[in-house]
Scaffold this active site. Sequence first.
Site, PDB file in Angstrom:
ATOM      1  N   ARG A 261      -7.384   9.637   8.422  1.00 16.17           N
ATOM      2  CA  ARG A 261      -7.627   9.119   7.071  1.00 16.17           C
ATOM      3  C   ARG A 261      -8.186  10.186   6.153  1.00 16.17           C
ATOM      4  O   ARG A 261      -7.858  10.224   4.957  1.00 16.17           O
ATOM      5  CB  ARG A 261      -8.574   7.912   7.129  1.00 16.17           C
TER       6      ARG A 261
ATOM      7  N   ASN B 153       0.054  -5.769 -10.793  1.00 10.66           N
ATOM      8  CA  ASN B 153      -1.070  -5.410 -11.655  1.00 10.66           C
ATOM      9  C   ASN B 153      -0.888  -4.034 -12.270  1.00 10.66           C
ATOM     10  O   ASN B 153      -1.344  -3.781 -13.389  1.00 10.66           O
ATOM     11  CB  ASN B 153      -2.376  -5.475 -10.868  1.00 10.66           C
TER      12      ASN B 153
ATOM     13  N   HIS C  58      -9.941  -7.525  -7.128  1.00 11.08           N
ATOM     14  CA  HIS C  58      -9.987  -8.294  -5.885  1.00 11.08           C
ATOM     15  C   HIS C  58      -9.751  -9.769  -6.211  1.00 11.08           C
ATOM     16  O   HIS C  58     -10.327 -10.301  -7.167  1.00 11.08           O
ATOM     17  CB  HIS C  58     -11.351  -8.126  -5.213  1.00 11.08           C
TER      18      HIS C  58
END
Length: 216
Positions: A70, A19, A114
């Site tokens: 994170r 993509n 998605h």
Amino acid sequence: MAVPAKVRVAILISGRGSNMVALVEAARDPAFPAEIVLVLSNDSGAEGLSRAAAAGIPTKALDHRSYPDRATFDAAIDAALREAGAELVCLAGFMRILTDGFVEGWAGRMLNIHPSLLPLFKGTHTHAQALAAGVRLHGCTVHFVVPELDAGPIVAQAAVPVRQGDDPDSLAARVIVQERRLYPAALALVAGGKARLDAGRVVIDAVPSEGVLFSL
């Protein structure tokens, strides 16, 4: 008449970057309202990095395993995006869960694609989920990113039929074709100011393309 400045876009990837390539190719059009200024991956071996570099796009790799948590990793991503002057971020197969703080810092300026017709089939293995549910239509969704996974305001969707005898691979093959056309179209709407957030929904000031379902 002055030509409007193009919106500066960074793309986050983890793998092949299929993509990402579609977005890069779309941005080559002088009329496209965005330019790709950075492709960043959490994996230095990601094939998409070499594909981006071959297209002349600046790249950067930040190995998430090199950071203690994170939040620290996301802070490094944020610094790289800001150094590149990014105004919009596109997630394109970025396989890391971003912290709420990072997402909120880029609220209204980060898109994701998605492989399902959200709100159906969030998370992973979406094609197997669709087949197990027996739906007749499946597809993909471009949406703004919010802290809740796969739950942001929908910009655009494209649908494909679920055929008798489909398996996850055959269904995925049809969906990815639509992903590669949908993501550039949705980015063009957002970067061009034709899709905007209003009270948690996306308002679109454009006529939908045939085969593309917009949230109106």
